[in-house]
Scaffold this active site. Structure first.
Site, PDB file in Angstrom:
ATOM      1  CB  SER A 161      32.948 119.389 -36.453  1.00 32.13           C
ATOM      2  OG  SER A 161      34.012 119.066 -37.308  1.00 32.13           O
ATOM      3  CD  GLU A 420      37.488 125.071 -45.225  1.00 29.04           C
ATOM      4  OE1 GLU A 420      37.334 126.246 -45.591  1.00 29.04           O
ATOM      5  OE2 GLU A 420      36.798 124.544 -44.349  1.00 29.04           O
TER       6      GLU A 420
END
Length: 609
Positions: A161, A420
């Site tokens: 990521s 989130e």
């Protein structure tokens, strides 16, 4: 693989280390990492050998993530093979029809990703299991999308990521297309430990070239994904005729190709790309951290591109394109970088508004749902109370939100949106994970539509706060590489006042405490047990007076102690934005100094962008 004479001569003076060194030298066929261990052995650097070999990477709900290098604690050929062997064995035990259903495997552009994906594929192919192996780099959302599309039993995405360039990772999705959660994480971990010795066939990285069981799904998934996300396009006529200029950065990752297609799917005007960051580059040469969440430092080049092209709106993906950041040029010429909570409010309202326009009879009611993580803003709760839909709170991470969304779907509920604060957004349920590609197109349509009405995104955000109430956050982190120090900090928090949690932090009175660690504790429930699941990771939430709440937790993938805080007020409250901002800043100043003690514990503060 090392020569037998080298293996037989191993003698570090530590029997446990000797055993691990011998295992590594017997099993590792990668010349580079095998030589790395042999060189440490020759230099008698037993401390370095111990760090490499005595502690394994833990396989958890985030899969695997670590620095590249030799040893059981690092990401390398051998540890990826061990993970894939264990995962394969576990899945065989779970699914009788695994050979027909198969698995999906994708990878990003980091060092090692291409090879790790093909080594993983080899293990499944040699077991006679169908593998949908993407032939080229893909955005992370394409793996969970592919799992559902092809009814596979699992998916693997090789990515770290937004981690530093030295890292890589191995992310696992289950048959529902969501990330794994207990008990599967433990089951897979146990299976890995039971299948550590690599089979000879596990090193066959070329079988994907000839096996009839290996299928490249890239073109088909690209087409189907782009068709599917068009269900979230609501103003195609405006998009087609707009002259609104948008700038994009891929942050040296995989996203540009996919965001281009998403803009086409929405009939949006093509964006201006940030040329220095457009193409995949595992060195991430123009940024200190390849994470758009880091703010201005990560978006400087995108701002430069925007300025050169009369563009006032920027969208940015992280390197695997599952996250989204945005920035907008204010009328005074300054750039506003939106927080994850602000983007969550904008997208949450947009999803509700567009859904209600088409389905007014469902409001109010309990059939329409949104989801947010416990460390994110409570703003969706405020919208839900006013507009008449249900909002669910989960533990941190899309592994929890994706699985909650799946359960709601099974109950015939509508799941519109999940988010989130760490700039992760999920629109609908075509991908049960955060998806920066679809979110990028959707928020670009929203910005284009607002522009057609003579309104900026920031102005619209202000209107939403006026309608649903003030919510101001102060979130950041401190860096700590010492696990004993982290353990000591959280132990002190739990025992600092007569063997229990603090009753006040600075001038702020603690009204309630929720601890989601171990057996857990929640002062607000009759039995003092939390309703959310607990884990071994530290996470403590304090509810204060003055409408403030703060959570302190450890990161599962980075050496960070993170804190999250919010002050919320009802619409029409007399407290000004300035006073509310000062109050939450004051709380954080006391919280960091009194609970984390950064100087005493030698914690590094977040670098300034």
């Amino acid at each position: 693989m090392a020569e037998q004479s080298v293996i037989d001569s191993v003698n570090t003076g530590n029997p446990e280390l000797d055993s691990k060194v011998k295992d590594w030298l017997k099993w590792d066929k990668n010349e580079q990492t095998s030589s790395e261990i042999q060189n440490l052995l020759k230099m008698k650097d037993y401390e370095a050998l111990s760090k490499c070999l005595l502690k394994r990477m833990e396989f958890g709900t985030a899969g695997l993530r670590s620095a590249l290098g030799a040893g059981f604690s690092k990401m390398n050929d051998l540890t990826v093979i061990q993970a894939s062997q264990g995962l394969c064995k576990y899945l065989i035990g779970q699914f009788e029809d695994i050979k027909e259903r198969g698995v999906v495997i994708g990878h990003d552009a980091r060092y090692g990703s291409h090879r790790f994906a093909r080594l993983s594929a080899a293990i499944f192919l040699h077991c006679g299991i169908k593998v949908y192996l993407y032939s080229d780099i893909v955005c992370t959302p394409f793996v969970p999308f592919g799992v559902v599309k092809y009814n596979c039993v699992a998916g693997i995405m090789v990515t770290a990521s937004h981690n530093p360039k030295e890292d890589n990772g191995y992310k696992v999705y289950y048959s529902n297309g969501a990330q794994i959660i207990p008990p599967h994480d433990k089951g897979i971990s146990d299976s890995i430990m039971a299948n550590l010795e690599p089979l000879a066939t596990s090193w066959d990285e070329d079988i994907h070239k000839t096996s009839p069981l290996c299928i490249d799904p890239l073109d088909e998934v690209m087409n189907d994904y782009m068709k599917t996300i068009q269900t979230h396009c609501h103003h195609r006529d405006v998009n087609k005729t707009s002259t609104y200029n948008i700038t994009y950065t891929a942050m040296h990752g995989v996203g540009e190709r996919f965001e281009i297609e998403a803009f086409k799917a929405f009939s949006l005007k093509p964006f201006f790309t940030t040329p220095e960051q457009a193409k995949p580059d595992p060195d991430f040469p123009t940024v200190k951290y390849p994470n758009p969440e880091e703010g201005k430092g990560a978006l400087t080049l995108a701002m430069k591109t925007a300025e050169a092209n009369n563009s006032s709106f920027i969208i940015a993906n992280d390197p695997d394109a599952d996250r989204l950041a945005i920035a907008e040029k204010n009328k005074d010429g300054a750039w506003k970088i939106f927080t994850g909570n602000e983007i969550g409010l904008l997208l949450g309202w947009w999803s509700f508004n567009k859904h209600k326009e088409q389905n007014p009879s469902l409001y109010p009611g309990d059939s329409v749902n949104m989801i947010h993580s416990t460390v994110s803003s409570m703003i969706l709760q405020s919208i839900g109370k006013v507009e008449g839909f249900k909002v669910h709170e989960t533990l941190t991470g899309f592994k929890w939100m994706g699985n909650v969304a799946d359960e709601l779907q099974k109950g015939k509920k509508h799941v519109l949106f999940a988010f989130e604060e760490a700039i992760g957004f999920m629109f609908g349920t075509q991908v049960l994970d955060k998806d920066g590609i679809s979110a990028g197109a959707i928020i670009s349509e929203m910005a284009t539509y607002l522009n057609s009405k003579g309104k900026t995104v920031a102005e619209h955000l202000e209107e939403l706060y006026q309608r649903y109430g003030m919510h101001i956050s102060n979130n950041s982190y401190l860096i700590c590489h010492s696990q004993p120090t982290i353990k000591s900090i959280f132990h002190r928090m739990r025992t600092m006042e007569n063997g229990s949690y603090p009753s006040k932090v600075g001038p702020f009175k603690v009204l309630g405490v929720r601890d989601l660690t171990g057996e857990g504790y929640d002062s607000s429930t009759p039995d003092k047990k939390p309703t959310l699941p607990t884990s071994s990771s530290n996470m403590i939430t304090f509810k204060f007076d003055e409408g403030c709440v703060a959570t302190i937790r450890t990161s599962g993938t980075e050496p960070k102690i993170k804190y999250y805080s919010e002050i919320s007020r009802q619409p029409g409250d007399s407290m000004s934005w300035e006073d509310a901002g000062k109050k939450i800043d004051e709380l954080i100043e006391h919280l960091v100094q009194e609970l984390l003690e950064p100087e005493k514990n030698q914690l590094q503060r977040r670098p300034v962008s």
